[in-house]
Design a protein around this motif. Structure first.
Motif, PDB file in Angstrom:
ATOM      1  N   MET A 296       0.825  -1.202   0.000  1.00 31.71           N
ATOM      2  CA  MET A 296       0.000   0.000   0.000  1.00 31.71           C
ATOM      3  C   MET A 296       0.865   1.261   0.000  1.00 31.71           C
ATOM      4  N   ARG A 297       1.987   1.206   0.704  1.00 35.31           N
ATOM      5  CA  ARG A 297       2.892   2.354   0.717  1.00 35.31           C
ATOM      6  C   ARG A 297       3.494   2.585  -0.663  1.00 35.31           C
TER       7      ARG A 297
ATOM      8  N   CYS B 222       9.317   2.919  -4.423  1.00 33.78           N
ATOM      9  CA  CYS B 222       9.144   2.865  -2.980  1.00 33.78           C
ATOM     10  C   CYS B 222       9.074   1.449  -2.460  1.00 33.78           C
ATOM     11  N   SER B 223       9.216   0.486  -3.344  1.00 34.47           N
ATOM     12  CA  SER B 223       9.121  -0.899  -2.889  1.00 34.47           C
ATOM     13  C   SER B 223      10.395  -1.299  -2.185  1.00 34.47           C
ATOM     14  N   PRO B 224      10.323  -2.237  -1.227  1.00 31.29           N
ATOM     15  CA  PRO B 224      11.505  -2.696  -0.529  1.00 31.29           C
ATOM     16  C   PRO B 224      12.426  -3.448  -1.461  1.00 31.29           C
ATOM     17  N   THR B 225      13.718  -3.323  -1.227  1.00 29.58           N
ATOM     18  CA  THR B 225      14.688  -4.007  -2.064  1.00 29.58           C
ATOM     19  C   THR B 225      14.846  -5.439  -1.629  1.00 29.58           C
TER      20      THR B 225
ATOM     21  N   CYS C 290       3.043   6.027  -2.772  1.00 32.19           N
ATOM     22  CA  CYS C 290       4.170   6.806  -3.303  1.00 32.19           C
ATOM     23  C   CYS C 290       3.977   7.098  -4.787  1.00 32.19           C
ATOM     24  N   LYS C 291       3.594   6.076  -5.544  1.00 34.72           N
ATOM     25  CA  LYS C 291       3.386   6.275  -6.980  1.00 34.72           C
ATOM     26  C   LYS C 291       2.215   7.215  -7.235  1.00 34.72           C
ATOM     27  N   LEU C 292       1.179   7.069  -6.432  1.00 37.36           N
ATOM     28  CA  LEU C 292       0.018   7.937  -6.590  1.00 37.36           C
ATOM     29  C   LEU C 292       0.368   9.383  -6.276  1.00 37.36           C
ATOM     30  N   LEU C 293       1.147   9.598  -5.215  1.00 35.11           N
ATOM     31  CA  LEU C 293       1.524  10.951  -4.828  1.00 35.11           C
ATOM     32  C   LEU C 293       2.375  11.609  -5.904  1.00 35.11           C
ATOM     33  N   ALA C 294       3.255  10.831  -6.523  1.00 36.97           N
ATOM     34  CA  ALA C 294       4.098  11.389  -7.578  1.00 36.97           C
ATOM     35  C   ALA C 294       3.303  11.730  -8.831  1.00 36.97           C
ATOM     36  N   ALA C 295       2.134  11.080  -9.009  1.00 39.08           N
ATOM     37  CA  ALA C 295       1.341  11.302 -10.217  1.00 39.08           C
ATOM     38  C   ALA C 295       0.219  12.307 -10.020  1.00 39.08           C
ATOM     39  N   CYS C 296      -0.037  12.742  -8.776  1.00 37.85           N
ATOM     40  CA  CYS C 296      -1.155  13.648  -8.515  1.00 37.85           C
ATOM     41  C   CYS C 296      -0.915  15.013  -9.154  1.00 37.85           C
ATOM     42  N   SER C 297      -1.986  15.594  -9.662  1.00 35.18           N
ATOM     43  CA  SER C 297      -1.901  16.924 -10.264  1.00 35.18           C
ATOM     44  C   SER C 297      -2.841  17.920  -9.595  1.00 35.18           C
TER      45      SER C 297
ATOM     46  N   LEU D  30       1.457   8.497   5.103  1.00 38.31           N
ATOM     47  CA  LEU D  30       1.815   8.632   6.516  1.00 38.31           C
ATOM     48  C   LEU D  30       1.182   7.518   7.344  1.00 38.31           C
ATOM     49  N   THR D  31      -0.080   7.182   7.043  1.00 36.87           N
ATOM     50  CA  THR D  31      -0.763   6.122   7.786  1.00 36.87           C
ATOM     51  C   THR D  31      -0.099   4.768   7.559  1.00 36.87           C
ATOM     52  N   CYS D  32       0.278   4.477   6.318  1.00 30.10           N
ATOM     53  CA  CYS D  32       0.955   3.207   6.022  1.00 30.10           C
ATOM     54  C   CYS D  32       2.269   3.098   6.775  1.00 30.10           C
ATOM     55  N   ASN D  33       3.046   4.173   6.795  1.00 31.25           N
ATOM     56  CA  ASN D  33       4.320   4.148   7.511  1.00 31.25           C
ATOM     57  C   ASN D  33       4.109   3.909   9.004  1.00 31.25           C
ATOM     58  N   ALA D  34       3.091   4.554   9.578  1.00 32.93           N
ATOM     59  CA  ALA D  34       2.822   4.373  11.004  1.00 32.93           C
ATOM     60  C   ALA D  34       2.422   2.932  11.303  1.00 32.93           C
ATOM     61  N   ARG D  35       1.619   2.323  10.441  1.00 33.24           N
ATOM     62  CA  ARG D  35       1.204   0.939  10.665  1.00 33.24           C
ATOM     63  C   ARG D  35       2.376  -0.023  10.539  1.00 33.24           C
ATOM     64  N   ILE D  36       3.253   0.226   9.582  1.00 30.19           N
ATOM     65  CA  ILE D  36       4.422  -0.646   9.416  1.00 30.19           C
ATOM     66  C   ILE D  36       5.282  -0.616  10.673  1.00 30.19           C
TER      67      ILE D  36
END
Length: 489
Positions: free
Chosen positions: A51-52, A238-241, A56-63, A76-82
């Motif tokens: 979801m994160r 933004c995906s984990p390596t 990230c991809k959605l935020l970069a594409a928002c206009s 922010l919510t996804c990061n807090a849950r992780i």
């Protein structure tokens, strides 16, 4: 004469055995063996990482501004849950090690395995009063300052967020209508409430500028040079390596262009704040007037915090009993007893309880109740259970009997557990507090000027094309967004 130190020798021997055990991997497998709970938390972490990535991809594409604010809130919510899930997983691992050590310790005494029941904790009617200056609110003077705010609530490993609210000087209170329920709270719970704010006046339409610039450079500089330049300018995924073996490593989220939320105020609520009414609690403010996300808070937050311990809502014990009615020696009646909340309900039969028939007798079980087991007679091994209550200054005793000594022991243990739960949950066991379950959250109705990027892509209005004509958001992101909305709402 030389004397060998037997204690040191034994210590070295145990250390050597432990070292060999660690080398063989048996220690890690036996102590840190993955349990079903560990697997469930790991699945939650993997889900939030996906979801994160989509956020990230959605935020970069928002206009548009509203879309960017919602995407940043989701990130922010996804990061807090992780982080919460990782902390919960670490605590579970430490508990496994401590239990293993306690079982192996030869000098460990008997452990009290009695633990209080869990509870359902709900917070609702969140209101945060604002304190605007007279010139701003009454005279409507000065620059119009607007912020997007939302609350993040955490209890243990559970994290929920409220809807986003736009705030300006026309509002006297920040109101969140969400009812948030935590299902597995302990008596020592700590509910952290955080208020995040973001200034909405800034221009966030440049979120995809690096991508567009990279695309133009790649076509104007040629294939080879343009490819290198594009790789340097495009934002990283933004995906984990991967860690070689396929296990994901959780890395910090790369900086994504767009709005940034900041912690404006916070508070922590616990059992002492639970009350079946609307109350005001202190709010610790972390920002100041120089911050762009600043809002004039009073320093208090109003809400209703209620709790329902499982001992008040679930059957803690049930079974066949005999109750003595009246003063006759033979005045015993067979009943089906149910221990729930602050009462022991006695029905003629189990079917009456299932059909919600009124019980023939209700015996109060509260903090003032006294219960003891007494011998039925010197020649019998069965025991009676005597329950004593005070009614209007008069002492009333009810006598119960089980079929066997084992059944009597089970009932007595259930009573002691009920008293223990009441002592831990205190005022929550005086009366059953009402909790209104929240209705499923639904995506907001899309209007021409407001809506989420997901709805504009998945359900566009008739005769209108998609918002992003250049296909900046792939089908993969649509699938992630669809999964996020279905699971969250």
């Amino acid at each position: 004469m030389f004397c060998r130190n037997q204690t040191a020798r034994a210590t070295i021997a145990r250390g050597s055995a432990l070292e060999m055990e660690i080398r063989r991997g048996k220690f890690r497998q036996s102590v840190l063996m993955e349990t079903p709970q560990d697997s469930d938390i790991q699945k939650k972490i993997d889900y939030e990482i996906r979801m994160r990535e989509g956020a990230c991809k959605l935020l970069a594409a928002c206009s548009q501004r509203d879309q960017a604010l919602e995407a940043s809130k989701s990130l922010l919510t996804c990061n807090a849950r992780i982080m919460a899930y990782m902390s919960e997983l670490q605590r579970m691992k430490e508990a496994q090690v401590m239990q293993r050590v306690a079982r192996r310790s030869s000098d460990a005494g008997p452990m009290d395995d009695r633990s209080p029941c869990k509870a359902k904790v709900a917070i609702s009617d969140l209101r945060i009063p604002l304190m605007w200056k007279d010139t701003e609110y009454f005279k409507n003077k000065g620059e119009l300052h607007r912020c997007a705010v939302f609350c993040l609530l955490q209890l243990g490993g559970e994290i929920f967020d409220t809807d986003m609210v736009m705030v300006d000087r026309t509002l006297t209170d920040i109101c969140f209508d969400n009812t948030i329920v935590f299902n597995e709270a302990s008596p020592g719970f700590e509910l952290r409430v955080e208020l995040y704010s973001c200034c909405s006046e800034e221009d966030y339409s440049a979120g995809s500028t690096p991508r567009k610039l990279a695309s133009k450079l790649s076509t104007s500089l040629g294939r080879s040079s343009g490819k290198k330049m594009r790789g340097a300018l495009e934002p990283g995924a933004c995906s984990p390596t991967s860690n070689g073996g396929g296990a994901a490593i959780l890395l910090p989220v790369p900086s994504v262009p767009g709005p940034k939320y900041h912690l404006l105020a916070h508070t922590t609520l616990n059992l002492s704040h639970v009350q079946d009414s609307f109350r005001t609690h202190d709010f610790t403010i972390t920002g100041n007037e120089e911050c762009s996300y600043w809002l004039p808070l009073y320093g208090g937050v109003c809400c209703r915090l209620a709790a329902q311990p499982h001992c008040m809502t679930q059957q803690m014990m049930s079974g066949c009993l005999r109750v003595k009615l009246g003063g006759e020696p033979q005045g015993w009646t067979n009943v089906y007893g149910v221990l729930k909340g602050t009462n022991l309900f006695c029905y003629h039969q189990k079917e009456d309880m299932e059909a919600n028939v009124e019980p023939v007798l209700t015996i109060g079980i509260n903090k003032e109740t006294r219960i003891r087991a007494a011998e039925k007679d010197p020649h019998s091994k069965a025991q009676n259970i005597c329950i004593t209550n005070q009614y209007g200054g008069e002492e009333v005793m009810h006598t119960l009997a089980a079929d066997s000594r084992e059944d009597t022991q089970h009932w007595m243990e259930a009573f002691w557990q009920q008293f223990y739960d009441m002592s831990q949950w205190r005022q929550c066991c005086d009366d059953l507090m009402k909790i209104e379950l929240p209705s499923p959250r639904k995506p907001a109705i899309v209007t021409p000027k407001q809506g989420s990027l997901y709805h504009e892509m998945v359900a566009p209005a008739s005769g209108e094309g998609l918002l992003l004509q250049d296909n900046a958001v792939s089908a993969e992101i649509r699938a992630l967004l669809s999964s996020y909305y279905n699971d969250s709402y």
